[in-house]
Design a protein around this motif. Structure first.
Motif, PDB file in Angstrom:
ATOM      1  N   VAL A 185      -0.049-130.997  -5.433  1.00 24.89           N
ATOM      2  CA  VAL A 185      -1.241-131.824  -5.672  1.00 24.89           C
ATOM      3  C   VAL A 185      -1.485-131.985  -7.169  1.00 24.89           C
ATOM      4  N   GLN A 186      -1.326-130.905  -7.946  1.00 29.05           N
ATOM      5  CA  GLN A 186      -1.510-130.997  -9.391  1.00 29.05           C
ATOM      6  C   GLN A 186      -0.447-131.887 -10.026  1.00 29.05           C
ATOM      7  N   GLN A 203      -4.246-127.555 -19.533  1.00 29.35           N
ATOM      8  CA  GLN A 203      -4.740-126.331 -20.143  1.00 29.35           C
ATOM      9  C   GLN A 203      -4.514-125.123 -19.238  1.00 29.35           C
ATOM     10  N   ALA A 204      -4.667-125.314 -17.923  1.00 30.26           N
ATOM     11  CA  ALA A 204      -4.473-124.198 -16.993  1.00 30.26           C
ATOM     12  C   ALA A 204      -3.041-123.673 -17.019  1.00 30.26           C
ATOM     13  N   HIS A 205      -2.085-124.556 -17.286  1.00 31.74           N
ATOM     14  CA  HIS A 205      -0.672-124.154 -17.297  1.00 31.74           C
ATOM     15  C   HIS A 205      -0.142-123.977 -18.719  1.00 31.74           C
ATOM     16  N   LEU A 216      -9.556-134.280 -15.661  1.00 31.94           N
ATOM     17  CA  LEU A 216      -8.794-133.470 -14.705  1.00 31.94           C
ATOM     18  C   LEU A 216      -7.367-133.259 -15.186  1.00 31.94           C
ATOM     19  N   GLN A 217      -6.778-134.282 -15.774  1.00 28.97           N
ATOM     20  CA  GLN A 217      -5.427-134.150 -16.315  1.00 28.97           C
ATOM     21  C   GLN A 217      -5.385-133.097 -17.422  1.00 28.97           C
ATOM     22  N   ARG A 270       7.289-128.343 -15.655  1.00 34.01           N
ATOM     23  CA  ARG A 270       6.990-126.967 -15.270  1.00 34.01           C
ATOM     24  C   ARG A 270       6.510-126.888 -13.820  1.00 34.01           C
ATOM     25  N   LEU A 271       5.666-127.816 -13.422  1.00 33.61           N
ATOM     26  CA  LEU A 271       5.180-127.827 -12.038  1.00 33.61           C
ATOM     27  C   LEU A 271       6.303-128.157 -11.053  1.00 33.61           C
ATOM     28  N   SER A 272       7.221-129.025 -11.441  1.00 38.31           N
ATOM     29  CA  SER A 272       8.357-129.348 -10.566  1.00 38.31           C
ATOM     30  C   SER A 272       9.240-128.130 -10.342  1.00 38.31           C
TER      31      SER A 272
END
Length: 490
Positions: free
Chosen positions: A40-41, A187-189, A181-182, A200-202
Motif C-alpha cells: 500500500v505504501q 521519512q518513516a523509511h 503522505l508521500q 527499498r519498499l519493493s
C-alpha cells in the motif's frame, strides 16, 4: 497396552503438527499484514496523482527540455539566414499590430471633442513616427536581435524568464498536489528520494512475499499431515475404553421412567457391547468393525480447521491493480516519459472489508458488514465447535437444540463455500474489466506510446480460506464416518 501406546503416539504427533501449524499461521499472518502495508505504501508513492496528473512534474520535465534547447542554441552560417527571416516576419507583424492599435485608439470617441483630440494625436504620431521607415529597417533590427541572442548571458536570461513564465502559468492554472503522505512515508523509511524509497519498499515486499509463501507451505503441510494421520488412524473400537459421555442418555432415561414401558431401556454401554458382540459373532474382522476417533484427535482437527479460518479471514484475498508501466511522448525531439504510474490499487482481507463498510457509517453498509461477519466467520466457527461438542457429547450438550442445529443443520447457512466462488468470480470480473479499460486507454493517442499492466491477482488469503472450506468438508465427512453410535438417533 499396545493400542494405548499407539493412541499416545498419535496424539503426540498430532499435537506437534497442530502446534507447528499454529506457529506458522501466526508468522504467516504477520508477514502478510506487513506485506500488505508495504504494498500500500509503495502504491501510494507510485500513485498517478504524483506523476502523470501532477502539473509540477510536467513543468519540471518541459522546463528541462526547454533549458537544454536554449543552452544548445547556437548561431551558425547555416541557420542564421533562416532565423533572420523568421525574426523579420515577427518584427514586421509587431509593427503592423502597433500601428493598427494606435490608429484605432485615436479614431475612437463618443463626442466631437474626443474625435478632435484623437485626430491631433494621430497627426503628431504620423509626424514623429514613420512606420514605413521602421519597416524598412526591420532587417537591421533582426541582425541586432541575433547579435544579442548570441551572447551567453542573454541566453541565460531568456531561459530564466521562460521557465519562470511556465511555472507561473502552471501555478495559476493547476492546484498543487498534497504530498504530505508521500513525505511521511519517505521519512518513516529514512529515504532521501521517492525513487530510493520505492526501491527499498519493493525489496522489502519481495522478502515478505517469499517468507509468507514458505509459512503458507508449512501451515498447509502440517494441517494436511494432521488430517492424513487422522484418516489413517485405526481409531478406537466402541468396546474400548472411550465412549461418548452418557450424561444426556441417562437424563433422558430418567425422564422416560414416567412413561409406561414394557421392558427397561438398555444403557448406552449395553448397546455398544451388544453391537460389538454381534459383530464378533458375525465373524467380522477387528479392522472392519466400527471404530471412532479419539476425542483428543477430533479436538486437534477442529483446532486446525479454525486455524485455517483465522488465516483466511485476516489476510488479503484479492489484489486489484491497474498500472501504466510507461507513457512516452516527444517534445522538441526530446522524450517526456512517465513510468510506474499506479491508476488503482486495493488489497483487502475479509476483516478489512468489514472495517471499510463499518467506517462509512451508513446503515445499509453496516448491515452488509454484519452479514459478511455472520456467514463467513461466525457460522463456520460455530459449526466446527458444535460438531466437536456433538462428537464428544461434552457435558451432555449433544441433545441441546443449538448444538444440534449448528452441528447438523447449519451447513446450508454457512456461506463459506459460496464466498470462495464469489471471490473467484470477482477476480475474473475485475481482471476482465481492468484489462478492457487499459486496452482502450492504450489506443487513445497515436503520438503517445503507452504500456499498461493489469496486476489483478488472487492472494494467499484466498487459498488459505479455500483450504479451510476443504478442511471443514473433510471434518464433516470424518464426523459422519467415525462418529460413535448412540442409543437415540439425533
Amino acid at each position: 497396552m499396545p493400542s494405548q501406546l499407539q493412541r499416545i503416539s498419535v496424539a503426540l504427533v498430532s499435537a506437534v503438527l497442530l502446534i507447528g501449524a499454529m506457529l506458522s499461521t501466526a508468522q504467516l499472518i504477520r508477514e502478510l499484514r506487513t506485506l500488505q502495508r508495504t504494498q500500500v505504501q509503495r502504491a501510494e508513492l507510485q500513485d498517478v496523482k504524483y506523476g502523470l496528473l501532477d502539473a509540477e512534474v510536467w513543468v519540471r520535465q518541459i522546463s528541462a527540455i526547454l533549458a537544454e534547447q536554449i543552452e544548445q542554441f547556437e548561431l551558425t552560417e547555416q541557420n542564421r539566414p533562416q532565423i533572420k527571416r523568421n525574426l523579420e516576419v515577427v518584427l514586421d507583424r509587431m509593427l503592423s499590430e502597433v500601428e493598427q492599435v494606435l490608429r484605432r485608439r485615436n479614431a475612437a470617441g463618443d463626442s466631437w471633442v474626443d474625435r478632435l483630440q484623437g485626430s491631433l494625436r494621430q497627426g503628431v504620431q504620423d509626424w514623429l513616427v514613420d512606420f514605413d521607415q521602421l519597416r524598412a529597417r526591420v532587417p537591421l533590427y533582426a541582425d541586432a536581435v541575433l547579435e544579442e541572442l548570441d551572447r551567453p548571458e542573454n541566453r541565460r536570461e531568456i531561459q530564466r524568464q521562460l521557465l519562470q513564465a511556465i511555472e507561473q502559468a502552471s501555478n495559476a492554472t493547476f492546484t498543487q498536489v498534497d504530498r504530505s503522505l508521500q513525505r511521511q512515508i519517505e521519512q518513516a523509511h529514512g529515504c532521501e528520494t521517492t525513487a530510493d524509497c520505492i526501491e527499498r519498499l519493493s525489496q522489502a515486499a519481495s522478502a515478505h512475499q517469499a517468507q509468507a509463501q514458505r509459512d503458507a507451505f508449512w501451515v498447509l503441510g502440517c494441517v494436511s499431515l494432521l488430517f492424513l494421520l487422522a484418516w489413517l488412524d485405526p481409531g478406537l473400537p466402541l468396546s474400548s475404553g472411550w465412549r461418548p459421555p452418557q450424561g444426556t442418555s441417562q437424563r433422558e432415561d430418567a425422564a422416560d421412567t414416567t412413561r409406561p414401558i414394557t421392558s427397561p431401556p438398555p444403557s448406552h454401554a449395553t448397546c455398544s457391547e451388544a453391537e460389538a458382540r454381534a459383530e464378533a459373532e458375525a465373524g467380522m474382522p477387528l479392522a472392519s468393525r466400527r471404530r471412532t476417533l479419539a476425542p483428543e484427535l477430533m479436538l486437534m482437527l477442529a483446532a486446525a480447521t479454525l486455524v485455517l479460518l483465522s488465516a483466511g479471514v485476516m489476510t488479503p484475498m484479492i489484489e486489484v491493480e491497474a498500472r501504466i508501466d510507461e507513457l512516452s511522448l516527444s517534445l522538441l525531439g526530446k522524450p517526456v516519459v512517465f513510468t510506474d504510474q499506479i491508476l488503482y490499487f486495493q488489497s483487502k482481507s475479509i476483516l478489512d472489508l468489514v472495517q471499510v463498510l463499518t467506517a462509512t457509517g451508513a446503515a445499509d453498509m453496516i448491515l452488509v458488514a454484519g452479514l459478511v461477519v455472520l456467514f463467513s466467520l461466525i457460522f463456520p466457527a460455530a459449526k466446527i465447535m458444535a460438531s466437536l461438542i456433538y462428537y464428544t457429547d461434552l457435558k451432555g450438550w449433544r441433545s441441546r437444540a443449538l448444538v444440534r442445529f449448528f452441528a447438523l443443520r447449519s451447513g446450508k447457512w454457512s456461506m463459506a463455500d459460496v464466498l470462495v466462488v464469489a471471490i473467484l468470480m470477482a477476480y475474473i470480473g475485475f481482471d476482465g474489466l481492468i484489462s478492457s479499460q487499459l486496452a482502450e486507454l492504450s489506443g487513445l493517442g497515436r503520438q503517445v506510446d503507452l504500456l499498461t499492466t493489469n496486476g489483478t491477482s488472487l492472494q494467499l488469503g484466498f487459498f488459505l480460506f479455500l483450504a479451510f472450506v476443504i478442511a471443514s468438508l473433510f471434518l464433516s465427512a470424518m464426523l459422519e464416518a467415525r462418529a460413535p453410535r448412540s442409543r437415540r438417533t439425533p
